[in-house]
Design an enzyme around this catalytic site. Structure first.
Site, PDB file in Angstrom:
ATOM      1  N   GLU A  41       0.848  -1.188   0.000  1.00  0.00           N
ATOM      2  CA  GLU A  41       0.000   0.000   0.000  1.00  0.00           C
ATOM      3  C   GLU A  41       0.889   1.245   0.000  1.00  0.00           C
ATOM      4  OE1 GLU A  41      -3.596   1.621   2.910  1.00  0.00           O
ATOM      5  OE2 GLU A  41      -1.956   0.468   3.794  1.00  0.00           O
ATOM      6  N   LYS A 120      -9.840   1.187  -2.054  1.00  0.00           N
ATOM      7  CA  LYS A 120     -10.037   0.747  -0.670  1.00  0.00           C
ATOM      8  C   LYS A 120     -11.376   1.220  -0.102  1.00  0.00           C
ATOM      9  CE  LYS A 120      -7.551   0.880   3.759  1.00  0.00           C
ATOM     10  NZ  LYS A 120      -6.371   1.478   4.433  1.00  0.00           N
ATOM     11  N   CYS A 164      -4.967  -3.472   3.134  1.00  0.00           N
ATOM     12  CA  CYS A 164      -4.656  -3.170   4.533  1.00  0.00           C
ATOM     13  C   CYS A 164      -5.833  -3.374   5.485  1.00  0.00           C
ATOM     14  CB  CYS A 164      -4.095  -1.757   4.629  1.00  0.00           C
ATOM     15  SG  CYS A 164      -3.162  -1.435   6.163  1.00  0.00           S
TER      16      CYS A 164
END
Length: 270
Positions: A41, A120, A164
């Site tokens: 990321e 995300k 994440c």
């Protein structure tokens, strides 16, 4: 079987420095015969919130030096590449006045083309004081709205994309591995876990997602101090469908590292 590599790096506010770092790990992965490499990321930069909007670039051709360098490296090395970057919404998405970016997870083919894009969905808004930082990702990041179908026929099979903090929400992984067209044989979570939460949960969560879904899990990771006051946990790793950590980078340095493992899709089928 194919050889896959996950990277552990320390991105900084300097995009040019981060280009050199990314190219270093791509070259290492190619040199040892890997067919796919996973970058973490925010591989393009990690910077104070006040700098994020100005450093973020759109995916459009000719406007993103970092992405163009990685695409060229994919084509020249014959590697598939997974990476997380900041994506400015300006250009491809109507967003007049928007000063935030997307936290975007990309897959590049060995021809240097973007074949997968995920933005995300679960943003990291957390106060870890007094033992860690206060981070409010939503201040700089636009929440994604779509869990994309897995990318078919990558070197590691059908690849499901998340990023994440998404790893804490198991439903996304379950949807990807039960996709009607391309059920994921592998999941990728490019990450920049905080030190405090990483020590407690990083390996546990990666192994849990692998065991629950009986697939490979790739956890590329940021490590070390990015700028004063911001550190990441590290311990990039690959987990097999049995939940075994089959490759892991040490946390002892912020220098670019990779770890590798043979990926056997017959294990998933069994």
């Amino acid at each position: 079987m194919v050889l896959a590599a996950v990277a552990q790096i320390c991105s900084t506010p300097s995009v040019s420095q981060n280009i050199r770092t990314a190219l270093t790990v791509i070259k290492r992965a190619s040199a040892i015969g890997a067919k796919m490499v996973f970058l973490p990321e925010a591989s393009d930069f990690i910077a104070p919130a006040s700098q994020v909007a100005s450093l973020s670039k759109p995916l459009d051709s000719g406007q993103n030096e970092y992405l163009e360098k990685i695409m060229t490296a994919a084509k020249e090395s014959g590697l598939w590449i997974n990476l997380g970057i900041h994506e400015s919404p300006h250009g491809s998405i109507s967003s007049e006045g928007e000063q935030r970016c997307f936290n975007t997870n990309l897959v590049l083919s060995d021809l240097g083309k973007i074949v997968g894009t995920y933005r995300k969905m679960n943003l990291f808004d957390v106060d870890l004081s007094p033992n860690g930082p206060t981070i409010k990702e939503s201040d700089t990041t636009i929440r994604g709205t779509t869990l994309e179908s897995p990318i078919p026929d990558t070197p590691v099979g059908n690849l499901g994309l998340q990023t994440c903090y998404d790893i804490r929400f198991s439903t996304g992984s379950q949807l990807l591995t039960s996709d009607a067209r391309y059920p994921a044989t592998a999941l990728t979570f490019p990450s920049a876990f905080a030190v405090h939460t990483g020590a407690a949960h990083w390996e546990v969560l990666l192994r849990a997602r692998a065991i629950e879904n009986q697939c490979y899990v790739f956890g590329s990771a940021q490590v070390g101090e990015h700028f004063p006051g911001r550190r990441s946990y590290g311990y990039a790793m690959i987990v097999d469908p049995w939940g075994t950590v089959v490759a892991q980078c040490p946390q002892t340095t912020s220098e670019p590292q990779i770890c590798v493992a043979d990926i056997d899709l017959e294990v998933v089928r069994k």
